[in-house]
Write a protein that holds these residues in place. Sequence first.
Motif, PDB file in Angstrom:
ATOM      1  N   THR A  41     -25.893   2.943 -12.765  1.00 56.53           N
ATOM      2  CA  THR A  41     -26.798   3.850 -13.477  1.00 56.53           C
ATOM      3  C   THR A  41     -26.113   5.200 -13.694  1.00 56.53           C
ATOM      4  O   THR A  41     -25.171   5.545 -12.987  1.00 56.53           O
ATOM      5  CB  THR A  41     -28.108   4.059 -12.694  1.00 56.53           C
ATOM      6  OG1 THR A  41     -27.814   4.618 -11.416  1.00 56.53           O
ATOM      7  CG2 THR A  41     -28.854   2.732 -12.516  1.00 56.53           C
ATOM      8  N   TYR A  42     -26.608   5.960 -14.661  1.00 57.28           N
ATOM      9  CA  TYR A  42     -26.027   7.266 -14.973  1.00 57.28           C
ATOM     10  C   TYR A  42     -27.114   8.189 -15.512  1.00 57.28           C
ATOM     11  O   TYR A  42     -28.202   7.752 -15.911  1.00 57.28           O
ATOM     12  CB  TYR A  42     -24.909   7.132 -16.009  1.00 57.28           C
ATOM     13  CG  TYR A  42     -25.439   6.991 -17.417  1.00 57.28           C
ATOM     14  CD1 TYR A  42     -25.481   8.092 -18.268  1.00 57.28           C
ATOM     15  CD2 TYR A  42     -25.937   5.776 -17.887  1.00 57.28           C
ATOM     16  CE1 TYR A  42     -25.991   7.982 -19.554  1.00 57.28           C
ATOM     17  CE2 TYR A  42     -26.449   5.663 -19.154  1.00 57.28           C
ATOM     18  CZ  TYR A  42     -26.472   6.757 -19.987  1.00 57.28           C
ATOM     19  OH  TYR A  42     -26.993   6.643 -21.243  1.00 57.28           O
ATOM     20  N   ASN A  43     -26.793   9.450 -15.537  1.00 52.50           N
ATOM     21  CA  ASN A  43     -27.564  10.453 -16.250  1.00 52.50           C
ATOM     22  C   ASN A  43     -26.662  11.668 -16.423  1.00 52.50           C
ATOM     23  O   ASN A  43     -25.603  11.743 -15.806  1.00 52.50           O
ATOM     24  CB  ASN A  43     -28.860  10.823 -15.534  1.00 52.50           C
ATOM     25  CG  ASN A  43     -29.935  11.282 -16.509  1.00 52.50           C
ATOM     26  OD1 ASN A  43     -29.638  11.822 -17.574  1.00 52.50           O
ATOM     27  ND2 ASN A  43     -31.192  11.049 -16.153  1.00 52.50           N
ATOM     28  N   ASP A  67     -24.424   8.130 -24.466  1.00 50.38           N
ATOM     29  CA  ASP A  67     -25.481   7.141 -24.204  1.00 50.38           C
ATOM     30  C   ASP A  67     -25.114   5.783 -24.789  1.00 50.38           C
ATOM     31  O   ASP A  67     -25.215   4.753 -24.119  1.00 50.38           O
ATOM     32  CB  ASP A  67     -26.821   7.602 -24.798  1.00 50.38           C
ATOM     33  CG  ASP A  67     -27.542   8.629 -23.946  1.00 50.38           C
ATOM     34  OD1 ASP A  67     -27.288   8.702 -22.722  1.00 50.38           O
ATOM     35  OD2 ASP A  67     -28.381   9.369 -24.510  1.00 50.38           O
ATOM     36  N   LYS A  77     -29.651   4.201 -17.909  1.00 47.50           N
ATOM     37  CA  LYS A  77     -29.949   5.610 -17.666  1.00 47.50           C
ATOM     38  C   LYS A  77     -31.089   5.676 -16.642  1.00 47.50           C
ATOM     39  O   LYS A  77     -32.092   4.971 -16.780  1.00 47.50           O
ATOM     40  CB  LYS A  77     -30.344   6.300 -18.970  1.00 47.50           C
ATOM     41  CG  LYS A  77     -30.193   7.786 -18.948  1.00 47.50           C
ATOM     42  CD  LYS A  77     -30.309   8.353 -20.351  1.00 47.50           C
ATOM     43  CE  LYS A  77     -29.985   9.821 -20.365  1.00 47.50           C
ATOM     44  NZ  LYS A  77     -30.080  10.364 -21.713  1.00 47.50           N
TER      45      LYS A  77
END
Length: 184
Positions: A41-43, A67, A77
Amino acid sequence: MKMMKRLGSVLVVVLLLAACTTTLRVASDFDKEGNFKSYKTYNFYDKGLEKLAVNGLDKKRMMAAVDAEMLAKGFTKADKPDLFVNLIVVKRERTDVYANGFGGPWGWRGGWGWGWGPGWGGGMYNVDRYEEGTFIIDFLDPKTKMHVWHGRGSGFNLDNFKNREERIAVGVKEILAQYPPQSN
């Protein structure tokens, strides 16, 4: 003979201009001990976005491009991500000078001063001044508060607005093509 010289001069100019079209030069670095398979996951790193030195349109374009690439790599995300994505743009003034090779029948004549006739024609120069940008994309591990991956692409003409959205997307794609790193 004159026609061949002129065609040769035009060919040289075209080749110089083609060679000088700006393409990104990409490179990356990473933590050799990092477990990149564990990141799912990322943000975006909010503090980094606040300091991002680009206009709001380009910030939005860069985030959309990241994105798209992260989703293509299988990331999701999330509010509490495995990775923070930090974006940085570094700018510098760039000046390119191109000699077009076109001289006239005028110019400096060896030992005779200025005049008409065969000699060393002055030629013309084109000067192009613009801001060149380096895009930096860092991945930070929120648990360890350390960088785990660093990618950059330098050579982006920040003053050129033609096809800007596409160029940003391609630049981000070229940088993120180096993630995940290939360990030795």
